[in-house]
Write a protein that holds these residues in place. Sequence first.
Motif, mmCIF file in Angstrom:
data_model
loop_
_atom_site.group_PDB
_atom_site.id
_atom_site.type_symbol
_atom_site.label_atom_id
_atom_site.label_comp_id
_atom_site.label_asym_id
_atom_site.label_seq_id
_atom_site.Cartn_x
_atom_site.Cartn_y
_atom_site.Cartn_z
ATOM 1 N N GLN A 13 0.722 -1.019 -0.071
ATOM 2 C CA GLN A 13 -0.088 -0.085 0.032
ATOM 3 C C GLN A 13 0.965 1.145 -0.141
ATOM 4 O OE1 GLN A 13 -2.973 -0.210 3.239
ATOM 5 N NE2 GLN A 13 -3.935 -1.802 2.319
ATOM 6 N N HIS A 14 2.133 1.248 0.553
ATOM 7 C CA HIS A 14 2.763 2.376 0.469
ATOM 8 C C HIS A 14 3.690 2.437 -0.955
ATOM 9 C CE1 HIS A 14 6.146 5.046 1.070
ATOM 10 N NE2 HIS A 14 5.762 5.584 2.226
ATOM 11 N N PRO A 15 3.572 3.567 -1.461
ATOM 12 C CA PRO A 15 4.087 3.676 -3.024
ATOM 13 C C PRO A 15 5.498 3.305 -3.348
ATOM 14 C CG PRO A 15 3.683 5.686 -2.044
ATOM 15 C CD PRO A 15 3.123 4.904 -1.156
ATOM 16 N N GLY A 16 6.211 3.307 -2.015
ATOM 17 C CA GLY A 16 7.926 2.817 -2.239
ATOM 18 C C GLY A 16 8.001 1.568 -1.791
ATOM 19 N N MET A 17 7.314 0.872 -1.171
ATOM 20 C CA MET A 17 7.634 -0.694 -0.769
ATOM 21 C C MET A 17 7.830 -1.471 -1.697
ATOM 22 S SD MET A 17 8.099 -2.131 2.235
ATOM 23 C CE MET A 17 7.065 -1.052 3.258
ATOM 24 N N GLY A 18 9.154 -2.017 -1.601
ATOM 25 C CA GLY A 18 9.700 -2.975 -2.769
ATOM 26 C C GLY A 18 10.109 -2.434 -3.857
ATOM 27 N N ARG A 19 10.319 -1.166 -3.970
ATOM 28 C CA ARG A 19 10.690 -0.516 -5.445
ATOM 29 C C ARG A 19 12.095 0.117 -5.057
ATOM 30 N NH1 ARG A 19 5.156 -0.465 -5.166
ATOM 31 N NH2 ARG A 19 4.390 -0.959 -7.175
ATOM 32 N N VAL A 20 12.964 0.122 -6.246
ATOM 33 C CA VAL A 20 13.855 1.070 -6.450
ATOM 34 C C VAL A 20 14.098 1.546 -7.563
ATOM 35 C CG1 VAL A 20 15.441 -1.358 -7.032
ATOM 36 C CG2 VAL A 20 16.675 0.583 -6.068
ATOM 37 N N VAL A 21 14.753 2.685 -7.917
ATOM 38 C CA VAL A 21 14.700 3.511 -9.355
ATOM 39 C C VAL A 21 16.253 4.120 -9.446
ATOM 40 C CG1 VAL A 21 12.262 3.694 -9.243
ATOM 41 C CG2 VAL A 21 13.739 5.341 -7.975
ATOM 42 N N SER A 29 17.931 4.451 -5.598
ATOM 43 C CA SER A 29 17.210 4.698 -4.385
ATOM 44 C C SER A 29 16.029 3.902 -4.281
ATOM 45 C CB SER A 29 16.977 6.337 -4.491
ATOM 46 O OG SER A 29 16.192 6.640 -3.371
ATOM 47 N N GLY A 30 15.731 3.355 -3.240
ATOM 48 C CA GLY A 30 14.657 2.613 -2.977
ATOM 49 C C GLY A 30 14.692 2.167 -1.642
ATOM 50 N N GLU A 31 13.560 1.444 -1.361
ATOM 51 C CA GLU A 31 13.233 0.962 -0.088
ATOM 52 C C GLU A 31 14.207 -0.339 0.142
ATOM 53 O OE1 GLU A 31 12.176 -2.862 1.813
ATOM 54 O OE2 GLU A 31 12.290 -2.870 -0.283
ATOM 55 N N GLN A 32 14.681 -0.443 1.436
ATOM 56 C CA GLN A 32 15.972 -1.072 1.818
ATOM 57 C C GLN A 32 16.030 -2.478 1.120
ATOM 58 O OE1 GLN A 32 18.146 0.701 4.097
ATOM 59 N NE2 GLN A 32 19.303 -0.817 2.770
ATOM 60 N N LYS A 33 15.296 -3.396 1.394
ATOM 61 C CA LYS A 33 15.631 -4.605 0.676
ATOM 62 C C LYS A 33 15.472 -4.594 -1.009
ATOM 63 C CE LYS A 33 13.870 -9.460 0.713
ATOM 64 N NZ LYS A 33 12.766 -10.466 1.136
ATOM 65 N N ALA A 34 14.874 -3.912 -1.418
ATOM 66 C CA ALA A 34 15.027 -3.444 -3.042
ATOM 67 C C ALA A 34 16.300 -2.937 -3.311
ATOM 68 C CB ALA A 34 13.847 -2.828 -3.322
ATOM 69 N N LEU A 35 16.812 -2.044 -2.529
ATOM 70 C CA LEU A 35 17.787 -1.523 -2.670
ATOM 71 C C LEU A 35 19.392 -2.526 -2.679
ATOM 72 C CD1 LEU A 35 19.754 1.143 -3.019
ATOM 73 C CD2 LEU A 35 19.845 1.473 -0.737
ATOM 74 N N ASP A 36 19.082 -3.309 -1.577
ATOM 75 C CA ASP A 36 20.089 -4.295 -1.493
ATOM 76 C C ASP A 36 20.113 -5.245 -2.773
ATOM 77 O OD1 ASP A 36 20.553 -3.133 1.188
ATOM 78 O OD2 ASP A 36 19.526 -4.633 2.158
ATOM 79 N N THR A 37 18.933 -5.542 -2.969
ATOM 80 C CA THR A 37 18.736 -6.692 -3.953
ATOM 81 C C THR A 37 19.383 -6.013 -5.445
ATOM 82 O OG1 THR A 37 16.715 -7.571 -3.083
ATOM 83 C CG2 THR A 37 17.245 -7.971 -5.468
#
Length: 338
Positions: A174-182, A195-203
């Motif tokens: 529901q949060h627009p940034g969750m799971g996303r990196v750009v 830049s992105g949510e922590q797990k997405a950034l790590d990935t």
Amino acid sequence: MTTKVAFLFPGQGSQNVGMGADVFAASDAARRVFTTFDETLGFSLSDLCFQGPEETLRSTINAQPAIVAVSLAYLAAFQEALSPHNSSWTTPLAPSYTAGHSVGECTAMVAAGTIDIKGVAHLVRERGRLMHEEEEICPGGMAAIIAMKEDALQQVCEDATRQCLQQLDQKAQQHPGMGRVVLANYNAPGQIVISGEQKALDTACALAKERGAKRAIRLSVSGAFHSPVMQPAATKLAESIAATQIQDATYPIISNITAQPITGASDLRSELSRQIAESVQWTRTIEYLAAQGVKVFFEIGPGQALAGMIKRITRDVDIINIGSVEEIEKAVARVKEF
């Protein structure tokens, strides 16, 4: 003066404990800047800049007004050194253009006469507060990816986002940034920040290195700026901007979003709110300025990050740093040669 110059201002990540202390001691104009920020914000931002502690200064809510204050103090001191009895943000040396990297764009707007110092102090403090709020709700970060082509890195971000979204339940999405990196900051050829949510950034960092990136360097920021994580903050910031007095710019400001000049108040309001969740087109900004015949770039504020980027983007231009009293003295001498 026929030489075209641009005033450029750094963004978050350039802060350091002790910044601005020398110019506070040396310049009446600089002291007025710090005093106005302290009085407007209701606490001693200047003490935080000069003495830290570093962890407190690095926090988004403090780092953003601190960087803007220090940059404006050096600009004021520089103009004062050029003409002690007749100085302003753009007198006696008037730029052809102004620009700033991320929150540095707020500094550029003061220099271009669109907003006064009290207004920008309130605005960047609120900008930092709202962005910090999203850091807490959706933790993330930023990383500079070295030596990877844009299209390949774009694919990395898309693949990392797809992987992470598949692992999230519907409520988390529901949060627009969750799971996303750009792709967030196009800083220079061979250096793009994601830049992105922590797990997405790590990935994404891991995928980038697997696919040939030379390095993935985590930035000294506490959130996923210029990404969908900040979209709620952008929406809320627009409300604060609507209540802030902003007027047309005296000198063109190069947009972080489009890398094109903007001067109108309505366009500036839109820019200020949107840019915290959109990419910073810094490479295109410098290319545009060089194409317009700008030959001298002044980086005004703490650090020399922008100078490093400019050197990788264009040649045959002069870069003058103004981030210490000693550099002000050198810059004044250079200006007299124009």
